[in-house]
Design a protein around this motif. Structure first.
Motif, short mmCIF file in Angstrom:
data_model
loop_
_atom_site.label_atom_id
_atom_site.label_comp_id
_atom_site.label_asym_id
_atom_site.label_seq_id
_atom_site.Cartn_x
_atom_site.Cartn_y
_atom_site.Cartn_z
N GLN A 60 0.84 -1.18 0.00
CA GLN A 60 0.00 0.00 0.00
C GLN A 60 0.89 1.24 0.00
O GLN A 60 2.10 1.16 0.21
N ASP A 61 0.25 2.38 -0.23
CA ASP A 61 1.01 3.63 -0.26
C ASP A 61 1.81 3.85 1.01
O ASP A 61 2.91 4.40 0.98
N GLY A 62 1.29 3.39 2.13
CA GLY A 62 1.99 3.56 3.41
C GLY A 62 3.23 2.69 3.55
O GLY A 62 3.99 2.85 4.50
N ASP A 63 3.44 1.77 2.61
CA ASP A 63 4.60 0.86 2.67
C ASP A 63 5.80 1.37 1.88
O ASP A 63 6.81 0.67 1.80
N VAL A 64 5.70 2.54 1.28
CA VAL A 64 6.77 3.05 0.42
C VAL A 64 8.10 3.17 1.17
O VAL A 64 9.15 2.81 0.65
N ALA A 65 8.06 3.66 2.40
CA ALA A 65 9.31 3.83 3.15
C ALA A 65 9.96 2.48 3.41
O ALA A 65 11.19 2.34 3.26
N LEU A 66 9.16 1.48 3.80
CA LEU A 66 9.72 0.14 4.04
C LEU A 66 10.26 -0.46 2.75
O LEU A 66 11.32 -1.08 2.74
N LEU A 67 9.54 -0.29 1.66
CA LEU A 67 9.99 -0.82 0.37
C LEU A 67 11.29 -0.15 -0.06
O LEU A 67 12.20 -0.80 -0.56
N THR A 68 11.37 1.16 0.15
CA THR A 68 12.59 1.89 -0.19
C THR A 68 13.77 1.39 0.64
O THR A 68 14.86 1.16 0.11
N ALA A 69 13.55 1.20 1.94
CA ALA A 69 14.61 0.69 2.81
C ALA A 69 15.03 -0.71 2.38
O ALA A 69 16.22 -1.04 2.35
N TYR A 70 14.05 -1.54 2.01
CA TYR A 70 14.35 -2.90 1.56
C TYR A 70 15.23 -2.85 0.30
O TYR A 70 16.24 -3.54 0.22
N CYS A 71 14.85 -2.04 -0.68
CA CYS A 71 15.58 -1.97 -1.95
C CYS A 71 16.99 -1.41 -1.75
O CYS A 71 17.95 -1.88 -2.37
N HIS A 72 17.12 -0.41 -0.88
CA HIS A 72 18.45 0.15 -0.60
C HIS A 72 19.32 -0.88 0.11
O HIS A 72 20.50 -1.05 -0.20
N THR A 73 18.74 -1.59 1.06
CA THR A 73 19.49 -2.62 1.79
C THR A 73 19.88 -3.76 0.85
O THR A 73 20.97 -4.31 0.95
N TRP A 74 18.98 -4.10 -0.06
CA TRP A 74 19.29 -5.13 -1.06
C TRP A 74 20.51 -4.73 -1.88
O TRP A 74 21.41 -5.54 -2.11
N ARG A 118 26.86 -9.18 6.12
CA ARG A 118 26.17 -9.81 7.25
C ARG A 118 25.14 -8.86 7.86
O ARG A 118 24.00 -9.24 8.12
N ASP A 119 25.53 -7.61 8.07
CA ASP A 119 24.60 -6.62 8.64
C ASP A 119 23.41 -6.38 7.71
O ASP A 119 22.27 -6.28 8.16
N ALA A 120 23.69 -6.28 6.41
CA ALA A 120 22.61 -6.05 5.45
C ALA A 120 21.68 -7.25 5.39
O ALA A 120 20.46 -7.09 5.25
N ALA A 121 22.22 -8.46 5.53
CA ALA A 121 21.38 -9.66 5.51
C ALA A 121 20.42 -9.68 6.70
O ALA A 121 19.26 -10.06 6.57
N VAL A 122 20.88 -9.24 7.85
CA VAL A 122 20.02 -9.17 9.04
C VAL A 122 18.89 -8.16 8.80
O VAL A 122 17.72 -8.42 9.09
N GLN A 123 19.24 -7.00 8.24
CA GLN A 123 18.22 -6.00 7.93
C GLN A 123 17.24 -6.50 6.87
O GLN A 123 16.04 -6.27 6.97
N LEU A 124 17.76 -7.20 5.86
CA LEU A 124 16.89 -7.73 4.81
C LEU A 124 15.88 -8.72 5.38
O LEU A 124 14.70 -8.69 5.01
N GLU A 130 8.53 -7.88 7.51
CA GLU A 130 7.55 -6.79 7.60
C GLU A 130 6.72 -6.65 6.32
O GLU A 130 5.54 -6.35 6.38
N LEU A 131 7.36 -6.85 5.17
CA LEU A 131 6.67 -6.65 3.90
C LEU A 131 5.97 -7.91 3.39
O LEU A 131 5.29 -7.87 2.37
N GLY A 132 6.15 -9.03 4.07
CA GLY A 132 5.52 -10.27 3.65
C GLY A 132 6.24 -10.95 2.50
O GLY A 132 5.62 -11.64 1.70
N PHE A 133 7.56 -10.77 2.41
CA PHE A 133 8.33 -11.32 1.29
C PHE A 133 8.91 -12.70 1.57
O PHE A 133 9.40 -13.34 0.66
#
Length: 158
Positions: A60-74, A118-124, A130-133
């Motif tokens: 949803q529109d409210g998930d943009v920040a989480l999606l952005t963080a996910y893509c940057h961490t990826w 390793r740190d990025a994998a923990v965040q991912l 959170e995003l249901g991935f």
């Protein structure tokens, strides 16, 4: 150990009302990724939004920040993992003592990209949850049916 939550399909089969997550701004659709994301992050954004668009309401529109963080961490994880694959887990040290080394040559130290990956994998993992991935997250959250209806008649019959 607590029992896992019932899916909405199972709740309805048992005569219970489906559990719904609050809608925050409506379905996300297929927005363009932020310009400042690294190229790998932008590619992941496009891939994820296309996959999730098949299930309206998943993102949803409210998930943009989480999606952005996910893509940057990826993108961060991918860059670090590629560095480890290219240079290995151990690299020549950069200090003068490391460069002097011993009779075997320069002293090897841990590649800093190992810790970054390793740190990025923990965040991912946390962001995927959170995003249901992840498979477990999808099991816990009812993300709806795939939207593969071609016309309005099909939509009315299902």
């Amino acid at each position: 150990m607590p029992q896992p939550r019932k899916t909405n399909a199972l709740r309805m089969l048992h005569g219970q009302a489906p559990r719904t997550a609050p809608v925050i701004g409506g379905p996300l659709g297929l927005p363009d990724p932020p310009d400042w994301l690294p190229p790998a992050g932008q590619e992941e954004w496009v891939r994820v939004t296309q996959v999730c668009n098949a299930r309206p309401g998943w993102l949803q529109d409210g998930d943009v920040a989480l999606l952005t963080a996910y893509c940057h961490t990826w993108a961060t994880w991918l860059e670090a993992a590629r560095d480890v694959a290219r240079r290995g887990a151990l690299v020549p040290g950069r200090s003068s003592a490391d460069a002097a080394g011993d009779e075997d040559g320069p002293r090897l130290v841990k590649n800093p990209a190992v810790q970054i990956a390793r740190d990025a994998a923990v965040q991912l993992r946390a962001l995927c949850r959170e995003l249901g991935f992840s498979p477990d997250a999808r099991r816990r959250v009812d993300i709806g049916d795939i939207d593969d209806h071609d016309d309005d008649a099909d939509r009315l019959l299902t």
